[in-house]
Design a protein around this motif. Structure first.
Motif, PDB file in Angstrom:
ATOM      1  N   ARG A  79       0.834  -1.214   0.000  1.00  0.00           N
ATOM      2  CA  ARG A  79       0.000   0.000   0.000  1.00  0.00           C
ATOM      3  C   ARG A  79       0.866   1.261   0.000  1.00  0.00           C
ATOM      4  NH1 ARG A  79      -2.759  -2.882   3.848  1.00  0.00           N
ATOM      5  NH2 ARG A  79      -2.596  -1.266   5.425  1.00  0.00           N
ATOM      6  N   ALA A  80       2.034   1.203   0.632  1.00  0.00           N
ATOM      7  CA  ALA A  80       2.955   2.347   0.587  1.00  0.00           C
ATOM      8  C   ALA A  80       3.476   2.551  -0.839  1.00  0.00           C
ATOM      9  CB  ALA A  80       4.113   2.142   1.559  1.00  0.00           C
ATOM     10  N   ILE A  81       3.779   1.456  -1.536  1.00  0.00           N
ATOM     11  CA  ILE A  81       4.209   1.564  -2.933  1.00  0.00           C
ATOM     12  C   ILE A  81       3.095   2.200  -3.758  1.00  0.00           C
ATOM     13  CG2 ILE A  81       4.916   0.293  -5.014  1.00  0.00           C
ATOM     14  CD1 ILE A  81       5.957  -1.942  -3.045  1.00  0.00           C
ATOM     15  N   GLU A  82       1.878   1.723  -3.565  1.00  0.00           N
ATOM     16  CA  GLU A  82       0.730   2.257  -4.304  1.00  0.00           C
ATOM     17  C   GLU A  82       0.536   3.749  -4.060  1.00  0.00           C
ATOM     18  OE1 GLU A  82      -2.278  -0.362  -2.764  1.00  0.00           O
ATOM     19  OE2 GLU A  82      -2.218  -1.634  -4.551  1.00  0.00           O
ATOM     20  N   ALA A  83       0.856   4.225  -2.861  1.00  0.00           N
ATOM     21  CA  ALA A  83       0.635   5.629  -2.505  1.00  0.00           C
ATOM     22  C   ALA A  83       1.593   6.578  -3.219  1.00  0.00           C
ATOM     23  CB  ALA A  83       0.766   5.809  -0.990  1.00  0.00           C
TER      24      ALA A  83
ATOM     25  N   GLU B 299       3.793   7.948  -9.493  1.00  0.00           N
ATOM     26  CA  GLU B 299       4.655   7.202 -10.411  1.00  0.00           C
ATOM     27  C   GLU B 299       6.005   7.891 -10.624  1.00  0.00           C
ATOM     28  OE1 GLU B 299       5.318   4.049 -13.284  1.00  0.00           O
ATOM     29  OE2 GLU B 299       3.347   4.398 -12.426  1.00  0.00           O
ATOM     30  N   ASP B 300       5.993   9.180 -10.857  1.00  0.00           N
ATOM     31  CA  ASP B 300       7.239   9.887 -11.180  1.00  0.00           C
ATOM     32  C   ASP B 300       8.162  10.028  -9.972  1.00  0.00           C
ATOM     33  OD1 ASP B 300       5.384  11.722 -10.014  1.00  0.00           O
ATOM     34  OD2 ASP B 300       6.466  13.420 -10.893  1.00  0.00           O
ATOM     35  N   LYS B 301       7.657   9.935  -8.768  1.00  0.00           N
ATOM     36  CA  LYS B 301       8.485  10.092  -7.563  1.00  0.00           C
ATOM     37  C   LYS B 301       9.015   8.764  -7.034  1.00  0.00           C
ATOM     38  CE  LYS B 301       7.618  14.517  -7.267  1.00  0.00           C
ATOM     39  NZ  LYS B 301       8.541  15.447  -7.837  1.00  0.00           N
ATOM     40  N   LEU B 302       8.358   7.673  -7.356  1.00  0.00           N
ATOM     41  CA  LEU B 302       8.737   6.357  -6.849  1.00  0.00           C
ATOM     42  C   LEU B 302      10.177   6.000  -7.212  1.00  0.00           C
ATOM     43  CD1 LEU B 302       7.862   3.690  -5.457  1.00  0.00           C
ATOM     44  CD2 LEU B 302       6.943   2.968  -7.673  1.00  0.00           C
TER      45      LEU B 302
ATOM     46  N   THR C 272       8.194   0.902 -14.197  1.00  0.00           N
ATOM     47  CA  THR C 272       6.896   1.478 -13.846  1.00  0.00           C
ATOM     48  C   THR C 272       6.444   0.979 -12.473  1.00  0.00           C
ATOM     49  OG1 THR C 272       5.629  -0.348 -14.812  1.00  0.00           O
ATOM     50  CG2 THR C 272       6.182   1.513 -16.293  1.00  0.00           C
ATOM     51  N   LYS C 273       5.534   1.728 -11.868  1.00  0.00           N
ATOM     52  CA  LYS C 273       4.973   1.292 -10.594  1.00  0.00           C
ATOM     53  C   LYS C 273       4.210  -0.017 -10.774  1.00  0.00           C
ATOM     54  CE  LYS C 273       2.044   4.092  -8.505  1.00  0.00           C
ATOM     55  NZ  LYS C 273       1.172   4.863  -7.580  1.00  0.00           N
ATOM     56  N   ALA C 274       3.456  -0.132 -11.857  1.00  0.00           N
ATOM     57  CA  ALA C 274       2.714  -1.373 -12.117  1.00  0.00           C
ATOM     58  C   ALA C 274       3.662  -2.566 -12.207  1.00  0.00           C
ATOM     59  CB  ALA C 274       1.888  -1.238 -13.394  1.00  0.00           C
ATOM     60  N   GLY C 275       4.788  -2.376 -12.866  1.00  0.00           N
ATOM     61  CA  GLY C 275       5.769  -3.456 -12.974  1.00  0.00           C
ATOM     62  C   GLY C 275       6.370  -3.818 -11.633  1.00  0.00           C
TER      63      GLY C 275
ATOM     64  N   GLU D  15      -0.458  11.374   2.792  1.00  0.00           N
ATOM     65  CA  GLU D  15      -0.678  10.609   4.025  1.00  0.00           C
ATOM     66  C   GLU D  15      -0.350   9.143   3.761  1.00  0.00           C
ATOM     67  OE1 GLU D  15      -1.834   9.939   7.996  1.00  0.00           O
ATOM     68  OE2 GLU D  15      -1.760  11.868   6.979  1.00  0.00           O
ATOM     69  N   PRO D  16       0.619   8.587   4.477  1.00  0.00           N
ATOM     70  CA  PRO D  16       0.933   7.161   4.271  1.00  0.00           C
ATOM     71  C   PRO D  16      -0.153   6.277   4.880  1.00  0.00           C
ATOM     72  CG  PRO D  16       2.389   8.123   5.933  1.00  0.00           C
ATOM     73  CD  PRO D  16       1.507   9.219   5.450  1.00  0.00           C
ATOM     74  N   PRO D  17      -0.187   5.012   4.473  1.00  0.00           N
ATOM     75  CA  PRO D  17      -1.158   4.088   5.073  1.00  0.00           C
ATOM     76  C   PRO D  17      -0.901   3.959   6.574  1.00  0.00           C
ATOM     77  CG  PRO D  17       0.140   2.989   3.354  1.00  0.00           C
ATOM     78  CD  PRO D  17       0.678   4.367   3.494  1.00  0.00           C
ATOM     79  N   PHE D  18      -1.973   3.792   7.320  1.00  0.00           N
ATOM     80  CA  PHE D  18      -1.827   3.627   8.769  1.00  0.00           C
ATOM     81  C   PHE D  18      -1.012   2.362   9.050  1.00  0.00           C
ATOM     82  CE2 PHE D  18      -6.062   5.860   8.639  1.00  0.00           C
ATOM     83  CZ  PHE D  18      -5.547   7.083   9.012  1.00  0.00           C
ATOM     84  N   PHE D  19       0.046   2.491   9.837  1.00  0.00           N
ATOM     85  CA  PHE D  19       0.963   1.372  10.055  1.00  0.00           C
ATOM     86  C   PHE D  19       0.315   0.227  10.808  1.00  0.00           C
ATOM     87  CE2 PHE D  19       1.581   3.629  14.012  1.00  0.00           C
ATOM     88  CZ  PHE D  19       1.769   2.613  14.939  1.00  0.00           C
ATOM     89  N   TRP D  20      -0.726   0.489  11.552  1.00  0.00           N
ATOM     90  CA  TRP D  20      -1.363  -0.560  12.339  1.00  0.00           C
ATOM     91  C   TRP D  20      -2.376  -1.352  11.522  1.00  0.00           C
ATOM     92  CZ3 TRP D  20      -1.911   4.682  13.302  1.00  0.00           C
ATOM     93  CH2 TRP D  20      -3.140   5.230  12.981  1.00  0.00           C
TER      94      TRP D  20
END
Length: 167
Positions: A32-36, A39-42, A91-94, A160-165
């Motif tokens: 989920r962090a990758i998804e957040a 694309e250009d910043k990853l 790519t992010k998808a890859g 906002e990153p995914p909630f770690f819990w």
């Protein structure tokens, strides 16, 4: 703290099924962090000389897939230095596709690892001697560490990153 003492008579603190669930919970959160990431910043965003998150993700992939297979077989391929960019998708998808392939490798391989394997002393990747359960914990700790770096990146970008819990 060093935890290399022989554990041959040690009882399991956590079942192997629960440990897999714990690890895969972390992997789900990292996904989920990758998804957040935009694309250009990853593949390019960096703070303070740290690597872009895509390179960190490749490190996690290169450790987890071969690592779980080696935990199962006891055959560790020697790795002098990981090159996290040589097979990195563009790519992010890859990157997510590769992440998901490793998740499947973990799920498929895990049932073949006997509880006794975790108590054995081996040299992971030809250079890290330790009990296999410590090696497994390193895989998880390394992922948490890099996900924390990703959270810093996301917050710096105003995301906002995914909630770690929520694993």
């Amino acid at each position: 703290m060093k935890t290399q003492e022989v554990a041959s008579s040690q009882e399991l603190f956590i079942s192997t099924a629960a440990m897999l669930g714990h690890w895969q919970g972390h992997r789900s959160l990292t996904r989920r962090a990758i998804e957040a990431f935009p694309e250009d910043k990853l593949f390019s965003f960096s703070i303070g000389g740290m690597r872009p998150f895509a390179q960190m993700v490749m490190e996690m992939i290169e450790i987890a897939g071969p690592g779980v297979e080696s935990l199962a077989t006891g055959k560790w391929e020697k790795v002098e230095e990981f090159d996290h960019t040589k097979s990195m998708p563009s790519t992010k998808a890859g990157l997510l596709e590769l992440w998901d392939k490793v998740t499947k490798i973990i799920d498929d391989t895990w049932p073949t690892i006997s509880p006794e394997r975790f108590q054995q002393l081996e040299v992971a990747f030809g250079q890290y001697e330790g009990l296999n359960y410590n090696t497994l914990l390193y895989f998880v700790d390394n992922e948490i560490h890099h996900r924390g770096q990703a959270y810093v990146y996301l917050r710096a970008m105003g995301i906002e990153p995914p909630f770690f819990w929520e694993r």
